[in-house]
Design an enzyme around this catalytic site. Structure first.
Site, PDB file in Angstrom:
ATOM      1  N   GLU A   1       0.838  -1.194   0.000  1.00 36.74           N
ATOM      2  CA  GLU A   1       0.000   0.000   0.000  1.00 36.74           C
ATOM      3  C   GLU A   1       0.876   1.247   0.000  1.00 36.74           C
ATOM      4  O   GLU A   1       1.745   1.396   0.841  1.00 36.74           O
ATOM      5  CB  GLU A   1      -0.914  -0.016   1.228  1.00 36.74           C
TER       6      GLU A   1
ATOM      7  N   SER B   1      -5.282  -5.026   0.102  1.00 31.88           N
ATOM      8  CA  SER B   1      -5.666  -6.442   0.090  1.00 31.88           C
ATOM      9  C   SER B   1      -4.505  -7.237   0.652  1.00 31.88           C
ATOM     10  O   SER B   1      -3.677  -7.786  -0.081  1.00 31.88           O
ATOM     11  CB  SER B   1      -5.968  -6.901  -1.343  1.00 31.88           C
ATOM     12  N   GLU B   2      -4.439  -7.291   1.973  1.00 30.85           N
ATOM     13  CA  GLU B   2      -3.268  -7.868   2.610  1.00 30.85           C
ATOM     14  C   GLU B   2      -3.036  -9.323   2.229  1.00 30.85           C
ATOM     15  O   GLU B   2      -1.891  -9.759   2.078  1.00 30.85           O
ATOM     16  CB  GLU B   2      -3.375  -7.727   4.125  1.00 30.85           C
TER      17      GLU B   2
ATOM     18  N   ASP C   1      -0.486  -5.158  12.895  1.00 26.60           N
ATOM     19  CA  ASP C   1      -1.849  -5.608  13.180  1.00 26.60           C
ATOM     20  C   ASP C   1      -2.527  -6.218  11.953  1.00 26.60           C
ATOM     21  O   ASP C   1      -3.487  -6.991  12.085  1.00 26.60           O
ATOM     22  CB  ASP C   1      -2.703  -4.434  13.679  1.00 26.60           C
TER      23      ASP C   1
ATOM     24  N   HIS D   1      -3.778  -0.619  15.575  1.00 23.58           N
ATOM     25  CA  HIS D   1      -2.639  -0.241  14.736  1.00 23.58           C
ATOM     26  C   HIS D   1      -1.318  -0.212  15.503  1.00 23.58           C
ATOM     27  O   HIS D   1      -0.313   0.213  14.946  1.00 23.58           O
ATOM     28  CB  HIS D   1      -2.855   1.148  14.124  1.00 23.58           C
TER      29      HIS D   1
END
Length: 819
Positions: A497, A527-528, A553, A595
C-alpha cells in the site's frame, strides 16, 4: 497514490448506466472434424487415456481407504484422500492445451490435475529432454522405481514416473515427488508445470496470481491457472487475488512493453458442493458462478461457463482464453462445471445429496460419453477402450506394489525434515543472466546523493546531537539496502500500500519511484492477503519479492498467506522450492488498539519463517541486506519509533558499503557485571536509559544485549552474559503474555539454571489493548519498569521506591483476571 492519473469530478459525477458484456454459458458447439484436425487422432486418444488413468487411480485410492486394499494388494493409508472421480474431463481438457511453461496451481482435490498436467506436458517434450528431467530429479530416486515397471519407450517410462511419483507422495514416501513432505493434498511436479496444490480452500488463488506476476514482470512464457472450487468464491483471498490481477495500472501506468495484466486464469472447478454445502441454491447467491466476473472489471473477466464434462469444450475454452492472457488482456474467469461421484473424502457418506442426483450424473459420465464419441467417429474401437482400462489397471498394480514397499521405498526421518525447513541460501541475484532495469544509474538517484551527504552517526564529533535533517536515519538504512537489492537482482520487485509516489507510509521508499519502472515497484490494492500471497507465488516461481504490510496488526488479514503459505512451501516441497520473500511489517505506536501491536510472537511460533527485528540504523541496513540475499521467507519487523533514529552505538557510524549483519547473533550494546537486560526492538533505548540510571544512582552494572533476531536466534551470548551476571531481564514492547520473551526465558532457564541467582524476569507491555497515545506510558515498558522489576524480583535497591507494581503477587493477580 499516483501522480499520473487525475480524478476529474466532471467525469465521475456524470450520469450514465453500467452495462456488462454478455457472459457465455455452455456455448461450445462441437465440430468434430475440426477437433480432429487440431488434436489429431492420437491427441484425442490420449485425452481418453488420461481420463481413464485418473479414474482408475482415484478408484484405487478409494478402495484402499474404504476396504484396506485394491486388487488383492493390502495397504493401510492413514492419510487423506480427497478424490476427483467424475471430474476427469475438466482436468484433461485443460491440460491438453498447456505446455510445461504453463503453470497450474490446484486444490486439495488435485490428483487428477497433477496426472493430467504431467502426462500432457511430458508428451510435448522430446525424448532427450524428458529423460534428462526424470534422471536429474531427486538424484534419480523416483526414476529408479519407475524403471521397474514395464515400458516401451521414454513416453511410457514417463507415465510410470508420473504415476509412481504421485502415488508415493500421497503415501508419504521418500521417493515421491516431494519426498513425502507434501502428501495427498500438496503433491506437485514443477518440471511439468504442475505447481503446489493447496489444502486451504481458495488458497491457490493469490499464489497463482503472484506466479503470473512473476511471468509478466520477468517476461517468462506461459500462463498460470488457479484451479479452485466453487466454494472458494466465499473466500476473501480469492476476491483479493482477482482484484489484484485486474488492476488498471497494468495497462494504464505500466509500459505497453511490460505486457499488460498478468496472465492469470481463475478456473473454478464447479462441482456444486463445498464439502456438504451446496453452493448453487444454498451457500452462494450468484445463481451462475460465471456471473461474478461482471463485478471485477469492464470485460467481466472474459468470464464463461464451460461444460467440464466435455474435454473438448474445456480444451476449446483454454485455447481461447490463453490467447487473451498472452496478449495482456486478463484476468480470466472460467466456471467449469463438473461433478464428483465420491464424497468430500472417503469418510463422507454424501448424506447431503440424493442417490438420484448422483445417478443423473453417472448417466452422462464423461469417460463413457467421450469414449462412445471416439468409437462412433472411428478414432478408437470399443476393444481399445477396454484394453486401456486393463493396461492402466495392470500398470497401477505394479506401481502400487512399489510405492508401499517399506524396504525399497521408505519414509524420510526427522533429520531430513529438519534439513528442509529452511534453505539458508545467500544469492545476490535470482537471475544472473540479466541486468537489473533501473530508470537512472543508482549513483545519480537524488536520494542516494542526499544520503551520501548525511552524518552517519546520531552525534557529531563534539558529542552534540545531529539534526534530523542532516542525520542518517534508520529509514535511510532500509532504503540503501532496498536500492542495492534492486540494482543487483533483476527479478526483485516490491509492492504494497502506497509504495510508489508517496514513498511508503514511513518514507522508506522515497526516491525509489525515480529509480524504478512500475513493474518493479508499484501500489497494490488494500488487500493484505493478496499482497502476501502474490509474494509467495512470485518467490516460489523464481523471483525475489519484497511485500509490505503497513502495520503489524494487519497480519491478521494476511494470516493464511503468512502462516500456511509463506512459511511452509519450502518444507512441503522437500527443499525443491525456495522462498526468497521479505515481508516488511511496521510495529506501531500512537494509533491505538488496532494499529499499535507487536505480534512478533505470532511469526515466531510458525516453523519455516525467519523473523528479524533491527533496532539501529546499522542493523536496519545490514539485516535487510541479509534478508535480500537470502532464499528463505523473512518477516522483517520495523518499529515506527525508530524510523528517524540515528546511529548511537557504532563509533564510525553506519558503514557506507555493502555488509550483512551476522544472522541470528545478538549484540552487546553495553557491558555490565550485575544484571543482563536483553531487549527486542525499540525497547533497547529504554533499557539503555535504565542501565544508565542503575549505574549512576544505585551502583548496579547492567549489561544490555540487543537480541536483533527472533528466529533464528543464537542464545549462547545471552547465556554467557547470564553466567557472568547471574540475572536476566527480558524486555520488549509486545504484550507480556505469550510473547517471544517467554520462549527465550524458558530456554535460558533450562540451559543456565545453575547460573541464575534470581528468576528470569520479563518486562513487556500490559496485557491490555493498546490505548490512545496519550496513555501509552501506562502500556509500553518504561525505563522505570525495568528498574522496578530488578528491585522487586532480583536485586533490592537500597532506598528505592518503585513507580509500578512488579511484585510476584501482581503477576498472579493479572493472570487470574486475564489482564
Amino acid at each position: 497514490m499516483t501522480k499520473s492519473l487525475v480524478v476529474n469530478p466532471a467525469d465521475v459525477r456524470a450520469a450514465s448506466v453500467i452495462r456488462t458484456p454478455d457472459i457465455p454459458v455452455n456455448a461450445y458447439e462441437m465440430d468434430f472434424a475440426a477437433e480432429k484436425r487440431r488434436h489429431g487422432a492420437d491427441g484425442l486418444t490420449n485425452m481418453l487415456h488420461d481420463m481413464i488413468v485418473i479414474r482408475t487411480f482415484e478408484s484405487m485410492l478409494n478402495s484402499i481407504k474404504t476396504t484396506g486394499g485394491w486388487q488383492g494388494i493390502e495397504y493401510n493409508h492413514k492419510g487423506p484422500a480427497h478424490l476427483s472421480m467424475g471430474q476427469e474431463a475438466s482436468a484433461v481438457g485443460q491440460a491438453a492445451e498447456l505446455t510445461a511453461d504453463d503453470f497450474v496451481f490446484g486444490s486439495h482435490r488435485s490428483h487428477g490435475e497433477i496426472l493430467a498436467k504431467s502426462l500432457s506436458a511430458a508428451r510435448t517434450m522430446d525424448a532427450d529432454r524428458l529423460s534428462g528431467i526424470m534422471a536429474g530429479f531427486l538424484d534419480g530416486d523416483t526414476l529408479r522405481h519407475a524403471e521397474k515397471v514395464d515400458h516401451t519407450d521414454a513416453a511410457d517410462l514417463a507415465e510410470n514416473f508420473i504415476l509412481f511419483g504421485t502415488l508415493a507422495e500421497i503415501f508419504a514416501r521418500r521417493d515421491g515427488f516431494n519426498r513425502g513432505m507434501g502428501g495427498s493434498m500438496h503433491a506437485f511436479f514443477t518440471p511439468f508445470g504442475s505447481m503446489p496444490n493447496n489444502a486451504i480452500v481458495g488458497g491457490s488463488a493469490p499464489i497463482a496470481q503472484g506466479s503470473a506476476l512473476f511471468k509478466r514482470i520477468n517476461d517468462k512464457p506461459g500462463i498460470v491457472i488457479a484451479n479452485i472450487g466453487d466454494a472458494s468464491m466465499g473466500c476473501g483471498p480469492v476476491w483479493e487475488a482477482m482484484m489484484f490481477s485486474a488492476m488498471d495500472q497494468f495497462r494504464q501506468l505500466w509500459r505497453e512493453s511490460d505486457g499488460g495484466n498478468p496472465p492469470i486464469l481463475f478456473n473454478f472447478f464447479n462441482n456444486f458442493y463445498g464439502m456438504g454445502g451446496q453452493t448453487d441454491g444454498e451457500t452462494m447467491g450468484y445463481d451462475l458462478l460465471a456471473r461474478v466476473g461482471a463485478g471485477v472489471n469492464p470485460e467481466a473477466m472474459h468470464a464463461e461457463r464451460v461444460d467440464g464434462y466435455n474435454p473438448l469444450a474445456v480444451a476449446d475454452a483454454i485455447r481461447r482464453k490463453k490467447e487473451i492472457l498472452e496478449s495482456g488482456r486478463g484476468p480470466v474467469l472460467l466456471d467449469t462445471i463438473t461433478y464428483r461421484f465420491s464424497g468430500h473424502s472417503p469418510s463422507d457418506a454424501s448424506s447431503y445429496r440424493t442417490k438420484d442426483e448422483v445417478a443423473l450424473w453417472e448417466e452422462v459420465d464423461s469417460i463413457t460419453t467421450f469414449a462412445d464419441l471416439l468409437v462412433s467417429k472411428r478414432v478408437v474401437k470399443k476393444g481399445d477402450v477396454d484394453d486401456m482400462f486393463a493396461s492402466v489397471a495392470d500398470k497401477l498394480g505394479h506401481v502400487l506394489k512399489l510405492a508401499i514397499d517399506d524396504d525399497a521405498c521408505p519414509r524420510v526421518d526427522a533429520q531430513f525434515i529438519e534439513s528442509v525447513m529452511l534453505s539458508n541460501g545467500n544469492e545476490p541475484t535470482m537471475d544472473a543472466d540479466r541486468e537489473p532495469e533501473l530508470l537512472t544509474p543508482l549513483e545519480e538517484n537524488p536520494r542516494v546523493q542526499a544520503i551520501a551527504k548525511k552524518v552517519r552517526t546520531a552525534t557529531d564529533e563534539n558529542g552534540k546531537p545531529v539534526s534530523k535533517v542532516k542525520m542518517y536515519q534508520f529509514r535511510d538504512g532500509l532504503f540503501e539496502a532496498m536500492a542495492h537489492g534492486f540494482a543487483t537482482d533483476p527479478t526483485m520487485a516490491a509492492w504494497g500500500e502506497e509504495n510508489r509516489d508517496w514513498g511508503g507510509a514511513f518514507a522508506v521508499y522515497r526516491g525509489l519511484t525515480e529509480l524504478l519502472p512500475y513493474r518493479r515497484l508499484f501500489n497494490s490494492p488494500i488487500s493484505e492477503a493478496a499482497i502476501v500471497g502474490a509474494g509467495v507465488g512470485y518467490a516460489l516461481s523464481g523471483g525475489r519479492a519484497v511485500v509490505e504490510l503497513m502495520y503489524c496488526d494487519f497480519l491478521g488479514r494476511a494470516g493464511d498467506e503468512v502462516f500456511n503459505q509463506m512459511a511452509k512451501w519450502q518444507s512441503m516441497s522437500a527443499g525443491i522450492l525456495t522462498m526468497p520473500l521479505v515481508l516488511r511489517v511496521s510495529v506501531g505506536n500512537k494509533y491505538g488498539a488496532q494499529h499499535s501491536q507487536d505480534w512478533s510472537a505470532l511469526a515466531a511460533h510458525m516453523p519455516g519463517l525467519k523473523v528479524y527485528f533491527p533496532a539501529t540504523p546499522t542493523d536496519a541496513k545490514g539485516m535487510l541486506n541479509l534478508a535480500l540475499r537470502g532464499t528463505d521467507p523473512v518477516v522483517f519487523l520495523e518499529s515506527q519509533l525508530l524510523y528517524d533514529k540515528g546511529e548511537e552505538f557504532e563509533a564510525d557510524g553506519v558503514p557506507e558499503g555493502y555488509y550483512e549483519t551476522p544472522e541470528g547473533e545478538p549484540i552487546v550494546r553495553r557491558e555490565g557485571s550485575d544484571v543482563t537486560i536483553a531487549t527486542l526492538g525499540a525497547t533497547l533505548y529504554r533499557a539503555m536509559e535504565a542501565a544508565q540510571e542503575l549505574e549512576e544512582k544505585h551502583g548496579v552494572s547492567a549489561e544490555v544485549i540487543d537480541l536483533r533476531f527472533v528466529a533464528p536466534l543464537n542464545l549462547e551470548p545471552v547465556v554467557a552474559s547470564v553466567r557472568k551476571t547471574g540475572r536476566l531481564v527480558l524486555a520488549s514492547d509486545a504484550v507480556e503474555r505469550g510473547s517471544v520473551l517467554q520462549m527465550i526465558a524458558n530456554q535460558v532457564q533450562t540451559v543456565a539454571f545453575d547460573a541464575l541467582d534470581a528468576p528470569v524476569t520479563i518486562v513487556g507491555a500490559r496485557n491490555h489493548v493498546t490505548p490512545a497515545p496519550e496513555l501509552e506510558d501506562l502500556f509500553f515498558p518504561q525505563p522505570s519498569w525495568i528498574i522496578d522489576a530488578i528491585h522487586e524480583r532480583m536485586l533490592p535497591l537500597k532506598g528505592y521506591t518503585p513507580t509500578s507494581n512488579q511484585t510476584e503477587g501482581e503477576i498472579l493477580r493479572r493472570s487470574r483476571l486475564g489482564v
